[in-house]
Motif scaffolding. Structure first.
Motif: not given
Length: 796
Positions: A613-633
């Protein structure tokens, strides 16, 4: 919430169903066919036996023969019937029988000399037809899991290349990881209809395994009939569409006060009237023990570090759901025309955020499903054939997220001092409606032998509206909508069953309405956009003899962001990102299937596949320091190289062993930080939070006439392995961000008895050695657990 009314309600329902089934069973007749080769008398397995009424030609029942050449069909009444038997490589057999009582027929099949040099695909079972496709596809039959307490997610976890990402016990969110890609890169369908629009009350993690007849896993390139946008592949859950009357009911009780009930009843009349009802419920306290490395001591407002074992105290879950279908089958205007309704309710207490560093003691969510459905299928006698199918649903359900506690809690379940402002994460009384719709139209025309043209179109819609009693937010008064349409056109050529190739083109349309600042600032306004994209590909397969199959496929594909990635989960645990761009990928797949042994007594199948697979604009889900919330980018370019291998051996239909192994190397190919010429520290590093090496092994034995004649004892063992992986970038070199290597063992024992083995009792143990198991962002899963199940199955 009091559990007793739920348990009483379903106990009464089970008693009623059992009484009805026992009464009906007294009138059933059975016709047993023993199918053998006329020349040498060898039993023939996988022969299709079909019984129709001699007057009216109405279908009365059908079955495939087992390894012993036997097939038993329950018939509703005495009468004259036509019996036909078909099997690849043999002449079709047809005859009549005057059935006055249960009988056994001996049928001897003659070899069809004309078909010896070619493969007559029309004579194959549906499962065998799928296995012969040019796509890299794996299948699993669910029969052996119906006597367990497994849900569909747990069954999928046994398939080569598949890993179910689940961060807890019963009712916890479940995502599918396939060939190294996360759940949202993989589309899941039920009978070709996307599950994306269904609420969590009707999710993979709480649907009983018995709902499905088989599960098809397409790795990489996906046929246009599954009209979704997927990079990693697709999973199609195929339900049992056989025409018969049956009642299946079961109840199980297990560790952590877990109760599961399932009742399925179906009736098909001689005139084609059909009705079915599938109802189930799940309840669990989910109070298993977990290990933490710190907690807050409220007496002196300090953090205590160490290795502590604590019990989850706010993770109760229950859901109830029912699927009703009414319609007609085998009519001149429709092979199947069914109107349905799916209703469900879910209550879920939230124990922690997207990771275990943030603990809650009062947050909860509810969700309801109100979803009408439509199913239409028809095969027309036009040229060599015309197949039309239409499926659709629309969910009118609603959800509620509550966070009203005036204090915080720690992992010991202790209540902290009152706060000046309520809310453990954020003060919320959010009522919202996620309206989801899905429709799929597929048309296949067979203009000449070996040629077919297919057209498919899938439409999915999403809109969210809501109101928070605690605060007024601008986005609540503005549209949050998305519409996705994926259409495809394919041409397939099949040369005598030896070589077949499919070429296809796909169009993706994405419409989005959101309240945002396109520049990432605070200048919010209503934004609307409609984009169109094109993709396509090729899939080919070649058979060398009867025991070797080669596959090659390529696709340039798009994956459009999901509604959850765009708009969040609704409970503020995961926040949306409406500026996400679609992912694009070049997918290449190479596969081989070898059957070195394929006799009625011994059957060995080996599958191997390689993927790139050769992927562009890969979307990854992460957690951050905002009280454990998750988001994608969007994370830029990603390259993935890997493969999987599986083998399975069966002996005489009574013994089987199998194993599979997968390895995938996914790495970031973004050399520079976004918008700069600075070298990225993540360049060529492995993508975090993704298991990259894992496998399963299983073995089972089926023994007849144990203790009592006519009984069946099944013993099934399963082992799962996941290699250690990091859930943040390797450059941090922090062992605390590592999910350790895990090996778990499960066993299930079931015993079936009765005149037709209609009664089953089973016991199972999961995670026998009580290993620490984790997933996602080191979310701990249950330890050792036990469950007991009783079931009744009536078929005619």
């Amino acid at each position: 919430m009091n559990k007793s009314p739920y348990q009483l309600r379903y106990s009464l329902l089970l008693i009623s169903v059992f009484a009805f089934a026992l009464t009906s069973a007294q009138q059933a007749l059975k016709l047993t066919s023993i199918v053998t080769d006329k020349a040498d008398g060898v039993p023939l397995s996988h022969a299709r036996v079909e019984v129709r009424s001699a007057e009216g030609n109405a279908l009365a029942g059908g079955a495939l023969t087992g390894a012993d050449g036997k097939a038993t069909i329950q018939l509703g009444k005495a009468g004259r019937y036509t019996v036909s038997v078909s099997l690849l490589g043999y002449r079709k057999h047809s005859g009549t029988v005057d059935l006055k009582s249960s009988e056994t027929m001996a049928i001897k099949m003659e070899v069809d000399e004309k078909s010896l040099g070619e493969v007559v695909v029309d004579g194959l079972s549906p499962t065998e037809k799928v296995a012969r496709l040019a796509y890299n596809v794996s299948l699993i039959e669910t029969d052996k899991f119906k006597n367990t307490t497994m849900d569909l997610a747990s069954v999928m976890d046994r398939i080569s290349g598949v890993r179910i990402r689940q961060g807890g016990g019963v009712g916890s969110d479940a995502d599918v990881s396939l060939n190294g890609f996360s759940g949202r890169h993989v589309k899941v369908f039920i009978d070709g209809v996307p599950m994306e629009g269904m609420s969590s009350a009707f999710g993979l993690n709480n649907i009983p395994a018995g709902l499905a007849k088989r599960i098809e896993v397409y790795k990489g390139v996906v046929p246009i009939e599954l009209g979704g946008d997927a990079l990693g592949g697709a999973i199609n859950i195929v339900t049992d569409k056989s025409r018969r009357t049956r009642v299946n009911a079961s109840y199980s009780f297990g560790s952590f006060n877990t109760h599961k009930t399932n009742v399925y009843t179906e009736y098909t009349a001689q005139n084609g009237f059909h009705v079915s009802l599938n109802a189930y419920q799940n309840y669990s306290d989910n109070d298993y023990k977990v290990n933490i490395d710190h907690y807050t001591d409220f007496t002196n407002n300090s953090v205590v570090y160490g290795d502590f074992e604590v019990r989850r105290f706010h993770a109760r879950y229950h859901n109830e759901a029912a699927v009703l279908k009414v319609g007609v089958v085998d009519k001149p205007f429709a092979d199947r025309l069914l109107l349905g309704f799916t209703g469900g309710y879910e209550y879920k207490e939230t124990q922690n955020a997207s990771n275990m560093n943030w603990v809650y003691g009062a947050r909860y969510t509810t969700a309801s499903t109100l979803m009408p459905t439509l199913t239409y299928e028809k095969r027309f006698d036009v040229l060599e054939g015309l197949h039309v199918s239409l499926n659709g649903n629309y969910n009118f359900g609603k959800s509620y997220a509550a966070d009203t506690a005036s204090c915080n809690y720690n992992w010991l379940g202790e209540r902290g001092p009152d706060k000046s402002a309520p809310g453990e994460l954020s003060y919320t009384k959010y009522h919202y409606r996620d309206h989801n719709g899905a429709a799929n139209l597929a048309v296949a025309l067979f203009p000449a032998p070996g040629h077919s043209v297919s057209v498919s179109s899938t439409l999915t819609t999403f809109s969210r509206s809501g109101k928070d009693e605690t605060v007024s937010k601008p986005e609540y008064d503005h549209p949050q909508k998305s519409v996705k349409a994926t259409s495809g056109l394919s041409y397939k050529y099949d040369y005598r069953g030896i070589w077949n190739t499919s070429a296809f083109v796909k169009n993706y349309v994405n419409h989005l309405e959101a309240w945002l600042d396109p520049d990432g600032g605070s200048n919010y306004r209503d934004m609307s956009s409609t984009e169109s994209y094109w993709g396509g590909g090729l899939a080919t397969t070649y058979f060398i003899g009867k025991r070797l199959q080669l596959r090659l496929s390529y696709e340039y594909a798009y994956r459009l962001p999901t509604s959850r990635e765009l708009f969040g989960s609704g409970d503020d645990i995961e926040r949306g990102n409406a500026t996400l761009k679609p992912e694009t990928s070049n997918n290449v797949n190479l596969g081989v299937t070898v059957r070195p042994m394929d006799t009625p007594a011994h059957r060995l199948t080996i599958d191997a596949a390689l993927q790139y697979r050769d992927i562009n604009d890969y979307i990854r889900r992460t957690t951050n320091n905002d009280n454990g919330r998750a988001s994608s980018s969007n994370e830029g370019g990603v390259r993935s190289i890997g493969g999987d291998m599986s083998l399975r051996y069966t002996y005489n239909g009574m013994l089987f062993v199998g194993a599979n192994f997968s390895y995938f190397d996914m790495r970031s190919m973004m050399k520079y930080k976004t918008g700069t010429q600075s070298l990225s520290l993540n360049y060529k590093e492995r993508i975090p939070a993704m298991p990259y090496m894992y496998g399963n092994a299983e073995a089972g034995v089926s023994l007849n006439d144990v203790v009592v004649k006519g009984t069946l004892l099944d013993i099934h063992y399963m082992m799962s392995y996941v290699h250690e992986f990091n859930y943040e970038w390797n450059t941090y070199n922090n062992s605390e961000l590592e999910v350790p290597t895990q090996i778990s063992h499960d066993i299930n024992i079931s015993y079936s008895f009765g005149r037709q083995r209609e009664f089953t009792v089973s016991a199972e143990c999961r995670n026998i050695f009580d290993e620490r198991l984790y997933d996602n962002f080191k979310m701990q899963k249950p330890g050792r657990s036990f469950a007991f199940k009783v079931a009744y199955n009536f078929n005619k």
